[in-house]
Write a protein that holds these residues in place. Structure first.
Motif, PDB file in Angstrom:
ATOM      1  N   GLU A  50      61.521  38.569  36.090  1.00 58.89           N
ATOM      2  CA  GLU A  50      62.045  37.922  37.298  1.00 58.89           C
ATOM      3  C   GLU A  50      62.560  36.508  37.055  1.00 58.89           C
ATOM      4  O   GLU A  50      63.477  36.059  37.714  1.00 58.89           O
ATOM      5  N   LYS A  51      61.963  35.808  36.105  1.00 59.61           N
ATOM      6  CA  LYS A  51      62.366  34.420  35.842  1.00 59.61           C
ATOM      7  C   LYS A  51      63.231  34.282  34.602  1.00 59.61           C
ATOM      8  O   LYS A  51      63.376  33.201  34.056  1.00 59.61           O
ATOM      9  N   GLY A  52      63.811  35.397  34.152  1.00 62.63           N
ATOM     10  CA  GLY A  52      64.754  35.359  33.043  1.00 62.63           C
ATOM     11  C   GLY A  52      64.163  35.537  31.660  1.00 62.63           C
ATOM     12  O   GLY A  52      64.894  35.583  30.678  1.00 62.63           O
ATOM     13  N   LYS A  53      62.848  35.653  31.547  1.00 67.20           N
ATOM     14  CA  LYS A  53      62.221  35.858  30.234  1.00 67.20           C
ATOM     15  C   LYS A  53      62.557  37.250  29.717  1.00 67.20           C
ATOM     16  O   LYS A  53      62.513  38.229  30.449  1.00 67.20           O
ATOM     17  N   LYS A  54      62.900  37.326  28.432  1.00 65.09           N
ATOM     18  CA  LYS A  54      63.224  38.604  27.796  1.00 65.09           C
ATOM     19  C   LYS A  54      61.964  39.207  27.177  1.00 65.09           C
ATOM     20  O   LYS A  54      61.219  38.524  26.481  1.00 65.09           O
ATOM     21  N   TRP A  55      61.750  40.475  27.432  1.00 68.48           N
ATOM     22  CA  TRP A  55      60.609  41.213  26.899  1.00 68.48           C
ATOM     23  C   TRP A  55      61.158  42.343  26.036  1.00 68.48           C
ATOM     24  O   TRP A  55      62.010  43.110  26.471  1.00 68.48           O
ATOM     25  N   LEU A  56      60.650  42.463  24.795  1.00 68.66           N
ATOM     26  CA  LEU A  56      61.068  43.529  23.896  1.00 68.66           C
ATOM     27  C   LEU A  56      60.041  44.660  23.955  1.00 68.66           C
ATOM     28  O   LEU A  56      58.847  44.438  23.746  1.00 68.66           O
ATOM     29  N   PHE A  57      60.520  45.861  24.253  1.00 63.24           N
ATOM     30  CA  PHE A  57      59.665  47.041  24.350  1.00 63.24           C
ATOM     31  C   PHE A  57      60.185  48.134  23.424  1.00 63.24           C
ATOM     32  O   PHE A  57      61.352  48.144  23.054  1.00 63.24           O
ATOM     33  N   ARG A  58      59.299  49.065  23.087  1.00 67.70           N
ATOM     34  CA  ARG A  58      59.681  50.246  22.313  1.00 67.70           C
ATOM     35  C   ARG A  58      59.361  51.490  23.143  1.00 67.70           C
ATOM     36  O   ARG A  58      58.226  51.699  23.560  1.00 67.70           O
ATOM     37  N   LYS A  67      58.637  65.984  25.472  1.00 67.33           N
ATOM     38  CA  LYS A  67      58.922  64.628  24.976  1.00 67.33           C
ATOM     39  C   LYS A  67      57.833  63.615  25.313  1.00 67.33           C
ATOM     40  O   LYS A  67      57.527  62.748  24.530  1.00 67.33           O
ATOM     41  N   LYS A  68      57.262  63.672  26.502  1.00 71.91           N
ATOM     42  CA  LYS A  68      56.207  62.764  26.968  1.00 71.91           C
ATOM     43  C   LYS A  68      56.471  61.305  26.558  1.00 71.91           C
ATOM     44  O   LYS A  68      55.774  60.737  25.706  1.00 71.91           O
ATOM     45  N   PRO A  69      57.482  60.673  27.163  1.00 74.52           N
ATOM     46  CA  PRO A  69      57.845  59.307  26.770  1.00 74.52           C
ATOM     47  C   PRO A  69      56.798  58.273  27.153  1.00 74.52           C
ATOM     48  O   PRO A  69      56.145  58.376  28.194  1.00 74.52           O
ATOM     49  N   VAL A  70      56.658  57.261  26.288  1.00 73.87           N
ATOM     50  CA  VAL A  70      55.764  56.132  26.552  1.00 73.87           C
ATOM     51  C   VAL A  70      56.423  54.846  26.060  1.00 73.87           C
ATOM     52  O   VAL A  70      57.231  54.866  25.135  1.00 73.87           O
ATOM     53  N   ILE A  71      56.095  53.751  26.720  1.00 77.50           N
ATOM     54  CA  ILE A  71      56.490  52.437  26.230  1.00 77.50           C
ATOM     55  C   ILE A  71      55.276  51.895  25.500  1.00 77.50           C
ATOM     56  O   ILE A  71      54.199  51.760  26.082  1.00 77.50           O
ATOM     57  N   SER A  72      55.459  51.625  24.201  1.00 78.25           N
ATOM     58  CA  SER A  72      54.319  51.230  23.379  1.00 78.25           C
ATOM     59  C   SER A  72      54.458  49.773  22.942  1.00 78.25           C
ATOM     60  O   SER A  72      53.930  48.875  23.603  1.00 78.25           O
ATOM     61  N   ALA A  73      55.160  49.520  21.857  1.00 81.20           N
ATOM     62  CA  ALA A  73      55.253  48.159  21.309  1.00 81.20           C
ATOM     63  C   ALA A  73      55.760  47.185  22.368  1.00 81.20           C
ATOM     64  O   ALA A  73      56.702  47.466  23.094  1.00 81.20           O
ATOM     65  N   GLY A  74      55.091  46.062  22.470  1.00 80.91           N
ATOM     66  CA  GLY A  74      55.465  45.031  23.428  1.00 80.91           C
ATOM     67  C   GLY A  74      54.785  45.171  24.780  1.00 80.91           C
ATOM     68  O   GLY A  74      54.676  44.203  25.536  1.00 80.91           O
ATOM     69  N   TRP A  75      54.305  46.368  25.083  1.00 76.84           N
ATOM     70  CA  TRP A  75      53.721  46.619  26.400  1.00 76.84           C
ATOM     71  C   TRP A  75      52.411  45.860  26.607  1.00 76.84           C
ATOM     72  O   TRP A  75      52.206  45.220  27.630  1.00 76.84           O
ATOM     73  N   ARG A  76      51.488  45.921  25.647  1.00 76.98           N
ATOM     74  CA  ARG A  76      50.177  45.267  25.811  1.00 76.98           C
ATOM     75  C   ARG A  76      50.341  43.753  25.954  1.00 76.98           C
ATOM     76  O   ARG A  76      49.633  43.126  26.729  1.00 76.98           O
ATOM     77  N   ARG A  77      51.266  43.181  25.224  1.00 77.83           N
ATOM     78  CA  ARG A  77      51.545  41.745  25.351  1.00 77.83           C
ATOM     79  C   ARG A  77      52.000  41.427  26.775  1.00 77.83           C
ATOM     80  O   ARG A  77      51.560  40.459  27.381  1.00 77.83           O
ATOM     81  N   PHE A  78      52.885  42.253  27.317  1.00 70.47           N
ATOM     82  CA  PHE A  78      53.370  42.078  28.680  1.00 70.47           C
ATOM     83  C   PHE A  78      52.205  42.154  29.677  1.00 70.47           C
ATOM     84  O   PHE A  78      52.072  41.309  30.569  1.00 70.47           O
ATOM     85  N   VAL A  79      51.339  43.144  29.507  1.00 70.99           N
ATOM     86  CA  VAL A  79      50.173  43.325  30.387  1.00 70.99           C
ATOM     87  C   VAL A  79      49.281  42.082  30.357  1.00 70.99           C
ATOM     88  O   VAL A  79      48.874  41.571  31.404  1.00 70.99           O
ATOM     89  N   ARG A  80      48.983  41.596  29.152  1.00 67.84           N
ATOM     90  CA  ARG A  80      48.115  40.417  29.016  1.00 67.84           C
ATOM     91  C   ARG A  80      48.747  39.176  29.639  1.00 67.84           C
ATOM     92  O   ARG A  80      48.104  38.449  30.391  1.00 67.84           O
ATOM     93  N   GLN A  81      50.008  38.921  29.304  1.00 72.85           N
ATOM     94  CA  GLN A  81      50.651  37.702  29.789  1.00 72.85           C
ATOM     95  C   GLN A  81      50.853  37.714  31.302  1.00 72.85           C
ATOM     96  O   GLN A  81      50.835  36.666  31.932  1.00 72.85           O
ATOM     97  N   LYS A  82      51.021  38.891  31.874  1.00 68.39           N
ATOM     98  CA  LYS A  82      51.193  38.998  33.328  1.00 68.39           C
ATOM     99  C   LYS A  82      49.853  39.148  34.062  1.00 68.39           C
ATOM    100  O   LYS A  82      49.819  39.089  35.282  1.00 68.39           O
ATOM    101  N   GLY A  83      48.777  39.372  33.309  1.00 67.97           N
ATOM    102  CA  GLY A  83      47.478  39.564  33.940  1.00 67.97           C
ATOM    103  C   GLY A  83      47.434  40.821  34.791  1.00 67.97           C
ATOM    104  O   GLY A  83      46.803  40.853  35.849  1.00 67.97           O
ATOM    105  N   LEU A  84      48.081  41.892  34.312  1.00 66.45           N
ATOM    106  CA  LEU A  84      48.171  43.120  35.102  1.00 66.45           C
ATOM    107  C   LEU A  84      46.840  43.853  35.146  1.00 66.45           C
ATOM    108  O   LEU A  84      46.055  43.808  34.208  1.00 66.45           O
TER     109      LEU A  84
END
Length: 130
Positions: A50-58, A67-84
């Motif tokens: 929302e504030k323009g920060k770029k997040w890299l995900f895999r 196929k069962k798609p998942v977002i893995s790399a980068g996701w846990r960092r996003f969760v921690r930094q956002k306090g989800l």
């Protein structure tokens, strides 16, 4: 939630697995991403917060029919930094303004925190962190 030039790709209320491991994506949402190559089972993409920060995900898929798609790399960092937490909501959008068209598809990610009173989720409020 989305701006006029944004299209909602998918939205999800987070589960324990989404918080602790990886973000599972519905198979029908795969059409919102560029196609995977013949022998490629993952692709990296950027999403703007929302504030323009770029997040890299895999985004990963399984080999084979399911196929069962998942977002893995980068996701846990996003969760921690956002306090989800469980019950918070995450939405992915595509945006198409002139600058974005020049660089191809651009993804945006938005978070809404669960409003919980007496253990009941009453709704969701926009997240104030970047």
């Amino acid at each position: 939630m989305g701006e006029a030039n944004e299209k909602l790709l998918f939205s999800k209320t987070l589960t324990k697995t989404d918080i602790n491991n990886k973000f599972s994506v519905k198979c029908k949402s795969l059409a919102s991403f560029p196609p995977f190559g013949a022998q490629k089972y993952f692709q990296d993409f950027n999403a703007e917060g929302e504030k323009g920060k770029k997040w890299l995900f895999r985004l990963r898929i399984r080999k084979g029919k399911h196929k069962k798609p998942v977002i893995s790399a980068g996701w846990r960092r996003f969760v921690r930094q956002k306090g989800l937490k469980i019950h918070d909501k995450v939405s992915f959008f595509t945006g198409h303004n002139e600058a974005e068209i020049a660089t191809g598809v651009k993804y945006k990610i938005k978070v809404q925190k669960a409003v919980i009173v007496f253990k009941a989720v009453l709704g969701h409020a926009p997240c104030s962190s970047g």
